[in-house]
Design a protein around this motif. Structure first.
Motif, PDB file in Angstrom:
ATOM      1  N   TYR A 110      43.532 -23.761   2.396  1.00 23.40           N
ATOM      2  CA  TYR A 110      42.106 -24.328   2.109  1.00 23.40           C
ATOM      3  C   TYR A 110      40.999 -24.344   3.004  1.00 23.40           C
ATOM      4  CZ  TYR A 110      44.556 -26.119  -2.026  1.00 23.40           C
ATOM      5  OH  TYR A 110      45.072 -26.439  -3.305  1.00 23.40           O
ATOM      6  N   PRO A 157      39.691 -21.645   4.774  1.00 24.92           N
ATOM      7  CA  PRO A 157      38.852 -20.718   4.765  1.00 24.92           C
ATOM      8  C   PRO A 157      37.713 -20.811   3.437  1.00 24.92           C
ATOM      9  CG  PRO A 157      41.220 -19.951   5.232  1.00 24.92           C
ATOM     10  CD  PRO A 157      41.221 -21.260   5.123  1.00 24.92           C
ATOM     11  N   MET A 158      38.256 -21.683   2.658  1.00 23.04           N
ATOM     12  CA  MET A 158      37.836 -21.823   1.508  1.00 23.04           C
ATOM     13  C   MET A 158      36.375 -22.584   1.511  1.00 23.04           C
ATOM     14  SD  MET A 158      39.262 -19.796  -0.552  1.00 23.04           S
ATOM     15  CE  MET A 158      38.398 -20.222  -2.104  1.00 23.04           C
ATOM     16  N   PHE A 211      34.422 -22.479   4.243  1.00 17.85           N
ATOM     17  CA  PHE A 211      33.172 -21.661   4.628  1.00 17.85           C
ATOM     18  C   PHE A 211      32.822 -20.984   2.972  1.00 17.85           C
ATOM     19  CE2 PHE A 211      35.820 -22.047   8.236  1.00 17.85           C
ATOM     20  CZ  PHE A 211      35.070 -22.633   9.115  1.00 17.85           C
ATOM     21  N   TYR A 212      33.789 -20.403   2.519  1.00 20.18           N
ATOM     22  CA  TYR A 212      33.097 -19.761   1.081  1.00 20.18           C
ATOM     23  C   TYR A 212      32.343 -20.596   0.328  1.00 20.18           C
ATOM     24  CZ  TYR A 212      33.236 -16.941  -3.015  1.00 20.18           C
ATOM     25  OH  TYR A 212      32.943 -16.348  -4.079  1.00 20.18           O
ATOM     26  N   GLY A 213      32.863 -21.966   0.243  1.00 18.44           N
ATOM     27  CA  GLY A 213      32.136 -23.028  -0.547  1.00 18.44           C
ATOM     28  C   GLY A 213      30.635 -23.390   0.027  1.00 18.44           C
ATOM     29  N   TYR A 231      28.996 -21.057   1.880  1.00 17.73           N
ATOM     30  CA  TYR A 231      28.238 -19.810   1.428  1.00 17.73           C
ATOM     31  C   TYR A 231      27.702 -20.046   0.116  1.00 17.73           C
ATOM     32  CZ  TYR A 231      27.399 -15.153  -0.030  1.00 17.73           C
ATOM     33  OH  TYR A 231      27.100 -14.189  -0.871  1.00 17.73           O
ATOM     34  N   LEU A 232      28.607 -20.541  -0.990  1.00 19.72           N
ATOM     35  CA  LEU A 232      28.085 -20.672  -2.184  1.00 19.72           C
ATOM     36  C   LEU A 232      27.008 -21.321  -2.347  1.00 19.72           C
ATOM     37  CD1 LEU A 232      31.231 -19.871  -4.108  1.00 19.72           C
ATOM     38  CD2 LEU A 232      29.570 -18.343  -3.991  1.00 19.72           C
ATOM     39  N   ARG A 242      23.652 -20.376  -1.164  1.00 20.80           N
ATOM     40  CA  ARG A 242      23.335 -19.142  -1.965  1.00 20.80           C
ATOM     41  C   ARG A 242      22.614 -19.913  -3.228  1.00 20.80           C
ATOM     42  NH1 ARG A 242      27.035 -14.694  -4.303  1.00 20.80           N
ATOM     43  NH2 ARG A 242      26.294 -14.859  -6.322  1.00 20.80           N
TER      44      ARG A 242
END
Length: 106
Positions: A28, A30-31, A33-35, A37-38, A41
């Motif tokens: 979880y 790494p997720m 950082f993806y969250g 980023y989203l 955005r």
């Protein structure tokens, strides 16, 4: 009784090779950082709540299942009743034993 070095290394590499023994945060983290980023955005920290625009906060938190079900036509709903607590067990059984119901109480 001391555990030998060979047994300890075997145990260590077995746990390392099989991901079901890994701690959950390894997956979880790494997720996160993806969250982020989203969210950047979309310019909103609640970007994921757009999935259900008809519900308050997209159904993520604080949504009443009863309020959602009242917005659906009765033809598409199972037979049900709302039992507000606290009620006595007699009142609950009385409401839940309607003759047309096949499943009495869930």
């Amino acid at each position: 009784m001391a555990i030998s070095l060979k047994n300890r290394l075997t145990f260590f590499f077995t746990r390392l090779a099989r991901f079901e023994f890994w701690p959950y945060w390894i997956f979880y983290f790494p997720m996160l950082f993806y969250g982020l980023y989203l969210a950047l955005r979309a310019r909103s920290p609640m970007y994921f709540s757009a999935a259900n625009p008809g519900m308050k906060y997209g159904g993520v938190m604080g949504e009443s299942k009863y309020k959602v079900l009242t917005g659906i036509p009765a033809d598409f709903l199972p037979r049900s009743t709302l039992i507000r607590l606290p009620k006595t067990s007699y009142e609950i059984l009385k409401k839940s034993t309607k003759p047309a119901w096949r499943f009495r109480l869930l």
